[in-house]
Design a protein around this motif. Sequence first.
Motif, short mmCIF file in Angstrom:
data_model
loop_
_atom_site.label_atom_id
_atom_site.label_comp_id
_atom_site.label_asym_id
_atom_site.label_seq_id
_atom_site.Cartn_x
_atom_site.Cartn_y
_atom_site.Cartn_z
N HIS A 129 27.20 -14.44 15.45
CA HIS A 129 28.16 -14.24 16.90
C HIS A 129 29.28 -15.24 16.77
N ASP A 167 21.42 -17.94 21.84
CA ASP A 167 21.51 -19.02 20.72
C ASP A 167 22.01 -20.38 21.39
N VAL A 168 21.98 -21.63 20.87
CA VAL A 168 22.32 -22.76 21.45
C VAL A 168 23.90 -23.00 21.50
N HIS A 169 24.65 -22.13 20.62
CA HIS A 169 25.99 -22.30 20.71
C HIS A 169 26.54 -21.01 21.31
N ASP A 256 17.41 -22.38 17.37
CA ASP A 256 18.43 -23.60 17.65
C ASP A 256 18.49 -24.27 18.94
N SER A 298 19.05 -17.74 14.15
CA SER A 298 19.49 -19.22 14.05
C SER A 298 18.22 -20.05 14.08
N TYR A 300 17.42 -24.30 12.80
CA TYR A 300 17.88 -25.29 11.53
C TYR A 300 16.72 -26.33 11.21
ZN LIG Z 1 23.54 -21.04 16.89
#
Ligand SMILES: [Zn+2]
Length: 361
Positions: A129, A167-169, A256, A298, A300
Amino acid sequence: MPEGVAKTAIAYHEKYAQYDLGPGHPYRGDRFPRAWEFFKKMGLLERPEVVVVRPEPAGREDLLRVHDEKYVDLIFRLSEHSRPYDWETPCSPEILEAALLITGGALAVGSKVMEGEVEKGVAMGGGFHHAGRDYGGGFCLFNDVAILAVFLKERYSLDRIMIVDHDVHAGNGTSDIFYSDPTVLFISIHQDPRTIYPGTGFVHQIGSGPGEGYNVNVPLPPGAGDESYMKVLKEVVRPLAEEFGPQLIISNGGSDPHFMDLLGSLRITARGFYSITRFLTGLADELCGGKYVLMPGSGYNPSVLPMSWYALVAGAMRLEPDGIEEPRSPPPEPDYVKKEVEKVISEIREVLKPYWRCLRA
Ligand SMILES: [Zn+2]
């Protein structure tokens, strides 16, 4: 849906593992097979309602639905010579092949959902994204979420797609692509961009021109957890979805936002992921005949990724949440964070009021 029909299509290819951004990079290629093995262990792939799709790579014409030709050429050229797009987004023939296969997987399951062959689609590894029309970055080359939405819009004459980015972002690329497009309601729920990449995704960024009011950002303070997240889903996502009346829901985001993730500072649990997609699949059931495509990509921290992706898929499929466990107990969500989230929600309602009747009540 007739009985005996497979209800969920999951796209996967062993070459997804080629999307490995190099030694020491948090985006590792083994993320995909690890999640896939875990799905097997949980018995997910043997379920009678599941059909596994082995995708074909997306074509150049699919990339051009969203991206500028010059940008596509650039990525192909960089890949050919294994030169990076930027310091954290390398390119190579292998990465390019995986990117095209992952996008192809999204198109394959999305088509099946729209054809009524299945009710839910899962595009494993999807959700790039951060890629916009003429730029990449943040590990992303081609925006498979936007490519899927435009592909389905064109092929099935859709004019109301809702994309929820969990997503976290912030989903800056997807946001930019649809910023002036009222046929796509884009809602991104993410960690406050003042504290994390990509540094954009604020409440006042609501879209422009005909798309004004159709771009929704929900920035959450670090430390926000499951309780606040559900509040956002109930108080922002649900009313907007009901008024918008989507013909399809697409959602993207992997692990994430998990409290043990190494890049983010939210405190979502695996059970929380289950609740998020269970909520979204419920909305799809109510509003658009169940049509829902999930793109989990996502995450990590390899030790929580497989369980979290499984939780996302199990929620989307309305399975029982059996076997979804945390490696350790999550930290509580502090009260001041909950208060801050309430403030964000009321700011969003205020800013979007002129565009949405449901927020004026
Ligand atoms: Zn992310």
